[in-house]
Design a protein around this motif. Structure first.
Motif, PDB file in Angstrom:
ATOM      1  N   PHE A 173      39.163 107.926  26.321  1.00 17.82           N
ATOM      2  CA  PHE A 173      39.864 109.200  26.120  1.00 17.82           C
ATOM      3  C   PHE A 173      38.958 110.390  26.422  1.00 17.82           C
ATOM      4  CE2 PHE A 173      40.546 112.799  23.226  1.00 17.82           C
ATOM      5  CZ  PHE A 173      41.843 113.149  23.540  1.00 17.82           C
ATOM      6  N   TRP A 174      37.697 110.306  25.988  1.00 15.64           N
ATOM      7  CA  TRP A 174      36.813 111.466  26.124  1.00 15.64           C
ATOM      8  C   TRP A 174      36.505 111.806  27.582  1.00 15.64           C
ATOM      9  CZ3 TRP A 174      36.791 113.721  21.596  1.00 15.64           C
ATOM     10  CH2 TRP A 174      36.926 112.950  20.442  1.00 15.64           C
ATOM     11  N   PRO A 175      36.035 110.864  28.401  1.00 11.12           N
ATOM     12  CA  PRO A 175      35.774 111.228  29.809  1.00 11.12           C
ATOM     13  C   PRO A 175      37.041 111.548  30.592  1.00 11.12           C
ATOM     14  CG  PRO A 175      35.449 108.870  29.463  1.00 11.12           C
ATOM     15  CD  PRO A 175      35.618 109.477  28.117  1.00 11.12           C
ATOM     16  N   GLU A 176      38.142 110.864  30.263  1.00 13.66           N
ATOM     17  CA  GLU A 176      39.385 111.123  30.987  1.00 13.66           C
ATOM     18  C   GLU A 176      39.900 112.537  30.754  1.00 13.66           C
ATOM     19  OE1 GLU A 176      42.121 108.120  29.816  1.00 13.66           O
ATOM     20  OE2 GLU A 176      41.157 106.532  30.998  1.00 13.66           O
ATOM     21  N   ASN A 177      39.566 113.119  29.623  1.00 15.89           N
ATOM     22  CA  ASN A 177      40.030 114.472  29.301  1.00 15.89           C
ATOM     23  C   ASN A 177      38.904 115.500  29.365  1.00 15.89           C
ATOM     24  OD1 ASN A 177      43.032 114.250  28.152  1.00 15.89           O
ATOM     25  ND2 ASN A 177      41.889 112.446  27.463  1.00 15.89           N
ATOM     26  N   ASN A 178      37.778 115.107  30.004  1.00 14.29           N
ATOM     27  CA  ASN A 178      36.637 116.008  30.188  1.00 14.29           C
ATOM     28  C   ASN A 178      36.189 116.640  28.873  1.00 14.29           C
ATOM     29  OD1 ASN A 178      36.554 115.655  33.047  1.00 14.29           O
ATOM     30  ND2 ASN A 178      38.312 117.032  33.230  1.00 14.29           N
ATOM     31  N   LEU A 179      36.119 115.814  27.841  1.00 13.99           N
ATOM     32  CA  LEU A 179      35.685 116.277  26.523  1.00 13.99           C
ATOM     33  C   LEU A 179      34.361 115.616  26.160  1.00 13.99           C
ATOM     34  CD1 LEU A 179      39.099 115.995  24.626  1.00 13.99           C
ATOM     35  CD2 LEU A 179      37.937 118.116  25.294  1.00 13.99           C
ATOM     36  N   PRO A 180      33.496 116.340  25.436  1.00 15.97           N
ATOM     37  CA  PRO A 180      32.237 115.708  25.002  1.00 15.97           C
ATOM     38  C   PRO A 180      32.522 114.568  24.036  1.00 15.97           C
ATOM     39  CG  PRO A 180      32.554 117.849  23.934  1.00 15.97           C
ATOM     40  CD  PRO A 180      33.619 117.732  24.974  1.00 15.97           C
ATOM     41  N   GLY A 181      32.012 113.400  24.344  1.00 15.88           N
ATOM     42  CA  GLY A 181      32.278 112.224  23.528  1.00 15.88           C
ATOM     43  C   GLY A 181      31.314 112.100  22.365  1.00 15.88           C
ATOM     44  N   PRO A 182      31.385 111.001  21.655  1.00 13.01           N
ATOM     45  CA  PRO A 182      30.502 110.786  20.504  1.00 13.01           C
ATOM     46  C   PRO A 182      29.032 110.767  20.918  1.00 13.01           C
ATOM     47  CG  PRO A 182      32.332 109.226  20.488  1.00 13.01           C
ATOM     48  CD  PRO A 182      32.376 109.900  21.804  1.00 13.01           C
ATOM     49  N   LYS A 183      28.193 111.190  19.996  1.00 15.06           N
ATOM     50  CA  LYS A 183      26.748 111.195  20.232  1.00 15.06           C
ATOM     51  C   LYS A 183      26.262 109.761  20.436  1.00 15.06           C
ATOM     52  CE  LYS A 183      22.385 112.489  17.999  1.00 15.06           C
ATOM     53  NZ  LYS A 183      21.860 113.275  19.129  1.00 15.06           N
ATOM     54  N   LYS A 184      25.498 109.556  21.507  1.00  8.41           N
ATOM     55  CA  LYS A 184      24.984 108.214  21.785  1.00  8.41           C
ATOM     56  C   LYS A 184      23.859 107.865  20.823  1.00  8.41           C
ATOM     57  CE  LYS A 184      26.351 107.632  26.581  1.00  8.41           C
ATOM     58  NZ  LYS A 184      25.944 107.175  27.919  1.00  8.41           N
ATOM     59  N   MET A 185      23.804 106.577  20.470  1.00  8.67           N
ATOM     60  CA  MET A 185      22.816 106.116  19.496  1.00  8.67           C
ATOM     61  C   MET A 185      21.859 105.153  20.180  1.00  8.67           C
ATOM     62  SD  MET A 185      25.415 105.694  16.321  1.00  8.67           S
ATOM     63  CE  MET A 185      26.611 107.022  16.094  1.00  8.67           C
ATOM     64  N   TYR A 186      20.789 105.714  20.747  1.00 14.96           N
ATOM     65  CA  TYR A 186      19.815 104.931  21.508  1.00 14.96           C
ATOM     66  C   TYR A 186      18.944 104.108  20.564  1.00 14.96           C
ATOM     67  CZ  TYR A 186      20.953 108.530  24.974  1.00 14.96           C
ATOM     68  OH  TYR A 186      21.609 109.386  25.814  1.00 14.96           O
ATOM     69  N   ASN A 187      18.586 102.894  21.013  1.00 15.77           N
ATOM     70  CA  ASN A 187      17.539 102.175  20.288  1.00 15.77           C
ATOM     71  C   ASN A 187      16.196 102.803  20.652  1.00 15.77           C
ATOM     72  OD1 ASN A 187      16.697 101.089  22.791  1.00 15.77           O
ATOM     73  ND2 ASN A 187      17.952  99.259  22.512  1.00 15.77           N
ATOM     74  N   ARG A 188      15.130 102.307  20.061  1.00 16.33           N
ATOM     75  CA  ARG A 188      13.819 102.944  20.267  1.00 16.33           C
ATOM     76  C   ARG A 188      13.411 102.990  21.741  1.00 16.33           C
ATOM     77  NH1 ARG A 188      10.777 103.801  15.742  1.00 16.33           N
ATOM     78  NH2 ARG A 188      11.501 102.832  13.806  1.00 16.33           N
ATOM     79  N   ASP A 189      13.572 101.861  22.432  1.00 16.09           N
ATOM     80  CA  ASP A 189      13.135 101.796  23.834  1.00 16.09           C
ATOM     81  C   ASP A 189      13.961 102.701  24.724  1.00 16.09           C
ATOM     82  OD1 ASP A 189      11.190  99.983  23.128  1.00 16.09           O
ATOM     83  OD2 ASP A 189      12.426  98.235  23.567  1.00 16.09           O
ATOM     84  N   ASN A 190      15.283 102.666  24.520  1.00 15.91           N
ATOM     85  CA  ASN A 190      16.151 103.505  25.351  1.00 15.91           C
ATOM     86  C   ASN A 190      15.945 104.987  25.049  1.00 15.91           C
ATOM     87  OD1 ASN A 190      17.230 101.326  26.647  1.00 15.91           O
ATOM     88  ND2 ASN A 190      19.074 101.212  25.390  1.00 15.91           N
ATOM     89  N   ALA A 191      15.687 105.306  23.798  1.00 20.62           N
ATOM     90  CA  ALA A 191      15.410 106.707  23.447  1.00 20.62           C
ATOM     91  C   ALA A 191      14.142 107.188  24.150  1.00 20.62           C
ATOM     92  CB  ALA A 191      15.276 106.842  21.937  1.00 20.62           C
ATOM     93  N   ALA A 192      13.126 106.321  24.190  1.00 21.69           N
ATOM     94  CA  ALA A 192      11.885 106.687  24.880  1.00 21.69           C
ATOM     95  C   ALA A 192      12.126 106.879  26.369  1.00 21.69           C
ATOM     96  CB  ALA A 192      10.833 105.605  24.646  1.00 21.69           C
ATOM     97  N   ALA A 193      12.944 106.015  26.972  1.00 21.76           N
ATOM     98  CA  ALA A 193      13.230 106.131  28.408  1.00 21.76           C
ATOM     99  C   ALA A 193      13.956 107.432  28.715  1.00 21.76           C
ATOM    100  CB  ALA A 193      14.064 104.940  28.863  1.00 21.76           C
ATOM    101  N   VAL A 194      14.917 107.800  27.873  1.00 24.01           N
ATOM    102  CA  VAL A 194      15.701 109.024  28.113  1.00 24.01           C
ATOM    103  C   VAL A 194      14.866 110.274  27.891  1.00 24.01           C
ATOM    104  CG1 VAL A 194      17.652 110.367  27.255  1.00 24.01           C
ATOM    105  CG2 VAL A 194      17.900 107.926  27.615  1.00 24.01           C
TER     106      VAL A 194
END
Length: 554
Positions: free
Chosen positions: A141-162
């Motif tokens: 629903f969120w991308p289809e309606n160009n709305l900001p979606g829920p906050k992503k919850m990165y694990n430690r490794d993915n958070a470091a990569a981002v």
């Protein structure tokens, strides 16, 4: 003597989940049931033959076996054991053909009764998959309606990569693999507030906190394990006590020496503050209250109308009709004046009214709740229809008589199989080396009250049973089964290795052939090569053209 094939004439139903392998198993069992029936009918007909007819039958079997083997010369060249095996196989085929002729002479009603065999899917799996379908559509629903979606919850490794390598492939992969939203929050909350390892998590601290704040304790739903509706129930608990859960995480933070939340706790804290995530939590709770809870009351509650899954076709039509009604008028469910009489599937009071009040308390902060609710309902409706195939018009169940439906009585859920598997898993944790035969023997001993039976046996029978048991233990059947499994896995691995080797050789051969190509680089060269006489030097064949194309692609 009993014939095992007669058992299949009594089997009328197959109950499982909706996995494709289970549906394939049902089809195989249906074919086997029909095969057993035709063999029994054919054998009965053969036994009633006169001597001359029997001679003709045996002659036909031998002639068909010889013909299928490739003729008399090929037949004579076969070893005696293989000839016997082929003859017996052909004999059974001829018997089945005779049995089929006997079956064809039955009336339509008799044929239906003989081959009657239905499949039904577990209703809890239907609801679970429909819920997942709704969650998937809610995510879209969120991308289809160009709305900001829920906050992503990165694990430690993915958070470091981002954070440390934005714009890189690693960062992009982390973005693609990471999710947020209500289901993610519920899963993380389960890991924190009800960890499957009692030595970890905050479950005890949470109970003490709620007891101090409210005068009673709560147990967070077990989302860490596979539990039906646990994530929806977790959302209901979260929205009911949202402020308290946020305060509890602050309380946890202040009680740590570092005065900071760990990575998972910080994800939950941020997720509970995210407005889009709150949207999803509220939508899940409303669907759970309106559809999931009433549906479960209908299929496994104490006052259910039917206990036979084959009689639940009307219920599932009601589910679709009710979802259509809510899609048409979502205010019946998301409105502040929503009534259980019109919003729930069965018109009964809300299963968790405090969860509904929690949703309504935050309604003013959720501008997209109506459209998001409709998206969830549409996703659930589409999935419901896919998982209701046994109730389709024109299907085997639709044409079954009430008597046959009663013959094929099955539970509405697959609880017995699920619980049996769960008990086996628990047993293997305690006794890792226990064999399946030993486990089954123990369960049957208890279930069948065998100890009471044993007390009535005399010394001779007891000695006989002990001797048989010792022979079974000494046979090594369990070890042989494990070795056979290991051998099968080894053979499977070797076949895959060989298949991969052949594939690489073919790929190398194709690559080498391309390297050796003398490419035609202009239209003039192509036209000249095609204009030459067949077989002339430089003439291009169709495989040659394919190689030219492969060279240019490369």
């Amino acid at each position: 003597t009993a014939d095992a094939r007669e058992f299949w004439g009594l089997v009328t139903g197959f109950h499982s989940d909706h996995a494709e392998d289970q549906k394939k198993l049902f089809r195989l069992l249906k074919d086997w049931k029909e095969r057993c029936d035709r063999e029994l009918r054919g054998e009965k007909a053969v036994k009633g033959m006169e001597k001359l007819e029997l001679v003709g039958f045996l002659f036909k079997c031998s002639q068909e076996a010889i013909r299928k083997a490739g003729g008399p010369a090929a037949w004579e060249a076969l070893p005696q054991s293989e000839r016997l095996a082929k003859y017996n196989a052909m004999r059974m085929q001829v018997i089945r053909d005779i049995g089929q002729k006997e079956f064809d002479e039955l009336t339509a009603k008799e044929k239906e009764d003989v081959d009657f065999f239905l499949w039904a899917g577990c209703c809890m799996h239907k609801e679970m998959n429909a819920f997942k379908g709704g969650c998937y559509q809610m995510e879209q629903f969120w991308p289809e309606n160009n709305l900001p979606g829920p906050k992503k919850m990165y694990n430690r490794d993915n958070a470091a990569a981002v954070n440390l390598a934005p714009g890189t492939d690693a960062s992009k992969r982390a973005e693609d693999k990471t999710k947020g939203g209500a289901i993610k929050v519920a899963s993380l909350c389960g890991a924190i507030f009800r960890h499957k390892d009692r030595k970890r998590g905050q479950q005890d601290t949470l109970r003490f906190f709620f007891d101090a704040e409210l005068g009673f304790t709560i147990g967070f739903p077990d989302t860490s394990n596979t539990r039906f509706q646990s994530h929806a129930e977790a959302c209901a608990v979260l929205i009911t006590y949202l402020d308290l859960f946020i305060r509890f995480l602050e309380y946890v933070k202040e009680n740590k020496a570092s005065r900071s939340l760990n990575h998972m706790e910080k994800n939950v804290f941020d997720g509970l503050h995210c407005n889009a995530t709150r949207h999803e939590i509220c939508v899940i709770v409303l669907y759970w209250l309106a559809i999931s809870v009433p549906y479960m009351r209908e299929i496994r509650g104490p006052f259910r109308a039917h206990d036979n899954v084959l009689q639940l076709g009307k219920l599932h039509k009601r589910v679709i009709a009710h979802i259509d009604k809510l899609i048409e008028n979502p205010e019946l469910l998301v409105g502040l004046d929503a009534s259980f009489k019109t919003a729930t599937l069965d018109g009964q009071p809300w299963g968790r009214p405090e969860a509904l009040y929690g949703v309504q308390r935050y309604a003013a902060e959720l501008p997209h709740r109506k459209n998001l609710m409709v998206a969830f309902l549409r996703g659930a409706r589409e999935t419901w229809l896919r998982f209701m195939s046994e109730f389709e018009e024109g299907g085997a169940l639709a044409g079954a008589s009430p008597e046959n439906i009663e013959r094929a009585w099955m539970e509405s859920t697959n609880d017995l199989c699920e619980s049996a598997f769960g008990m086996f898993r628990q047993c293997t944790k305690i006794s890792p080396t226990i064999s399946l035969a030993q486990y089954n023997a123990r369960k049957m001993f208890k279930f069948n009250n065998t100890s009471e039976y044993l007390r009535k046996l005399g010394p001779k029978m007891r000695a006989f049973l002990r001797r048989i048991t010792r022979e079974q233990d000494a046979s090594g059947a369990n070890r042989k089964a494990k070795l056979d499994l290991a051998k099968y896995r080894q053979e499977t691995a070797e076949k895959k290795i060989e298949k991969e080797r052949v594939r690489k050789e073919r790929a190398k051969a194709a690559s080498d052939a391309i390297v050796q190509v003398s490419p035609l680089l202009t239209i003039t060269e192509v036209e000249y090569a095609c204009s030459l006489a067949r077989g002339a030097a430089g003439y291009v064949t169709v495989p040659g053209i394919d190689l030219q194309l492969d060279w240019h692609r490369k």
